[in-house]
Motif scaffolding. Structure first.
Motif, PDB file in Angstrom:
ATOM      1  N   GLY A 258       0.811  -1.220   0.000  1.00  0.00           N
ATOM      2  CA  GLY A 258       0.000   0.000   0.000  1.00  0.00           C
ATOM      3  C   GLY A 258       0.840   1.263   0.000  1.00  0.00           C
ATOM      4  O   GLY A 258       0.519   2.239  -0.696  1.00  0.00           O
ATOM      5  N   LEU A 259       1.927   1.264   0.768  1.00  0.00           N
ATOM      6  CA  LEU A 259       2.816   2.426   0.797  1.00  0.00           C
ATOM      7  C   LEU A 259       3.441   2.683  -0.575  1.00  0.00           C
ATOM      8  O   LEU A 259       3.486   3.823  -1.055  1.00  0.00           O
ATOM      9  N   ILE A 260       3.907   1.620  -1.203  1.00  0.00           N
ATOM     10  CA  ILE A 260       4.521   1.774  -2.527  1.00  0.00           C
ATOM     11  C   ILE A 260       3.497   2.285  -3.535  1.00  0.00           C
ATOM     12  O   ILE A 260       3.800   3.135  -4.385  1.00  0.00           O
ATOM     13  N   ALA A 261       2.251   1.789  -3.430  1.00  0.00           N
ATOM     14  CA  ALA A 261       1.196   2.269  -4.325  1.00  0.00           C
ATOM     15  C   ALA A 261       0.900   3.747  -4.086  1.00  0.00           C
ATOM     16  O   ALA A 261       0.632   4.503  -5.028  1.00  0.00           O
ATOM     17  N   ALA A 262       0.955   4.181  -2.832  1.00  0.00           N
ATOM     18  CA  ALA A 262       0.719   5.587  -2.512  1.00  0.00           C
ATOM     19  C   ALA A 262       1.783   6.478  -3.128  1.00  0.00           C
ATOM     20  O   ALA A 262       1.494   7.571  -3.639  1.00  0.00           O
ATOM     21  N   TYR A 263       3.032   6.025  -3.105  1.00  0.00           N
ATOM     22  CA  TYR A 263       4.116   6.797  -3.702  1.00  0.00           C
ATOM     23  C   TYR A 263       3.934   6.906  -5.213  1.00  0.00           C
ATOM     24  O   TYR A 263       4.292   7.919  -5.825  1.00  0.00           O
ATOM     25  N   GLY A 264       3.364   5.853  -5.816  1.00  0.00           N
ATOM     26  CA  GLY A 264       3.106   5.903  -7.241  1.00  0.00           C
ATOM     27  C   GLY A 264       1.951   6.822  -7.582  1.00  0.00           C
ATOM     28  O   GLY A 264       2.001   7.562  -8.581  1.00  0.00           O
TER      29      GLY A 264
END
Length: 368
Positions: A258-264
């Motif tokens: 989820g964190l990586i998706a938020a950065y994207g």
């Protein structure tokens, strides 16, 4: 920490500070937290938690109040350093008390829920009235008053930790052939926490600046940050409810993704993508924190190393503060976010390794 972007944004606006200086201020705060937290293993099982927390809370409130008169970068640095030192004195007993509970996952989850509720309630008046009308000076006074109310609840802290944790651990490898190996697993878990925190702070320190650079108003940013805090309540509450029922590694994997998706998501322009990114970030971090802390607590057979967690998080913040300006200057906010995503992923991998090491050393209590 939950309202730090708004505070830093107000200081930057009132005093025309650039991202490099803001990174130094943010690093000063978490760095001083780190330094003081490093001393926690030496006093956390010896001093009265209620007394330490009450005294530190009163002093911290006073520093915020007096800090409202700060005008120069040096003065702001002094304020954030002092606040950080006192914040560590407040945080270490609370963190230890949560870790000493019978269900650390649930305890940490509930604490995040409460923090998120407070952050959401505070962000709205800060962004919609106090900062627009009274600037950084008003924000400092407001935070000082809020911090002062914390002394009212110090009486409900335990005076010391649970009896099993009061036993003095043997940290001298020369006395115990297994002592060194006992430290490997928690050391790996702390390294994982450092990587996660670096990735989180790389986003969180500059989320307000990213919004401002894209033309979003302070009011809109404040509402979105509040929405993010509220969304983290759901995530942390879920983590608390699932504590002991679902393996911590599963929650870590979901939160990391989820964190990586938020950065994207934040790479897309527009208020909607900015909001989606912040809410997804808050939910994911709310979900991933409790299992991180719980795994650290469970692999730490010394009963002391886990309280250094805040110091490790502080060290990560210092590093972010030192390198963020250079990274942003060379490749923009996008470069910093890419690095943040990489470190978050690395943290999850290292945390998994700590569990493997600990399981070979001795059985762990509960799912990990």
């Amino acid at each position: 920490m939950n309202i730090q972007p708004l505070i830093l944004g107000a200081v930057a606006k009132d005093h025309r500070l650039n991202d490099s200086v803001l990174g130094q201020l943010a690093g000063a705060l978490v760095g001083s937290v780190s330094l003081m937290s490093l001393t926690a293993p030496f006093w956390i099982r010896k001093l009265n938690w209620r007394t330490v927390s009450a005294v530190a809370t009163c002093l911290c409130a006073a520093i915020w109040m007096f800090g409202s008169a700060a005008q120069s970068t040096a003065q702001f640095l002094a304020v954030f350093v002092l606040v950080g030192l006192l914040q560590a004195c407040i945080g270490a007993p609370s963190f230890a008390a949560l870790g000493d509970s019978s269900n650390p996952e649930r305890a940490y989850g509930v604490s995040i829920v409460f923090q998120s509720i407070v952050a959401a309630l505070v962000a709205i008046p800060l962004s919609n009235y106090i900062i627009p009308h009274h600037g950084a000076q008003g924000a400092f006074v407001f935070v000082g008053v809020l911090v002062a109310t914390g002394v009212l609840v110090c009486r409900w802290l335990p005076a010391t930790g649970r009896e099993v944790a009061l036993a003095e651990p043997d940290l001298d490898a020369a006395k115990d052939a297994g002592a060194a190996s006992d430290l490997v697993a928690p050391a790996c878990a702390l390294l994982a926490l450092f990587a996660l925190t670096f990735g989180v702070f790389g986003y969180w320190f500059f989320i307000e600046r990213i919004g401002t650079a894209r033309g979003h108003s302070t009011a809109d940013i404040g509402v979105i940050l509040s929405a993010g805090s509220l969304s983290s309540i759901l995530a942390a509450g879920t983590a608390a409810w699932l504590g002991g029922k679902v393996r911590n590694r599963v929650l870590v994997s979901i939160g990391t993704a989820g964190l990586i998706a938020a950065y994207g998501a934040i790479h897309f322009h527009g208020l909607a993508s900015y909001a989606v990114s912040n809410i997804l970030f808050s939910m994911s971090y709310g979900l991933v924190q409790p299992p991180y802390w719980a795994i650290l607590r469970k692999v730490d057979v010394t009963n002391r190393m886990f309280v250094v967690a805040t110091a490790v998080q502080g060290a990560a913040g210092v590093v972010v503060g030192l390198v963020a300006g250079l990274i942003i200057g060379g490749g923009g906010y996008g470069a910093l976010l890419v690095l943040s995503a990489v470190t978050v992923a690395a943290g999850a991998a290292i945390l998994g390794l700590s569990g493997v090491i600990a399981s070979k050393r001795r059985p762990l209590a509960g799912p990990h």
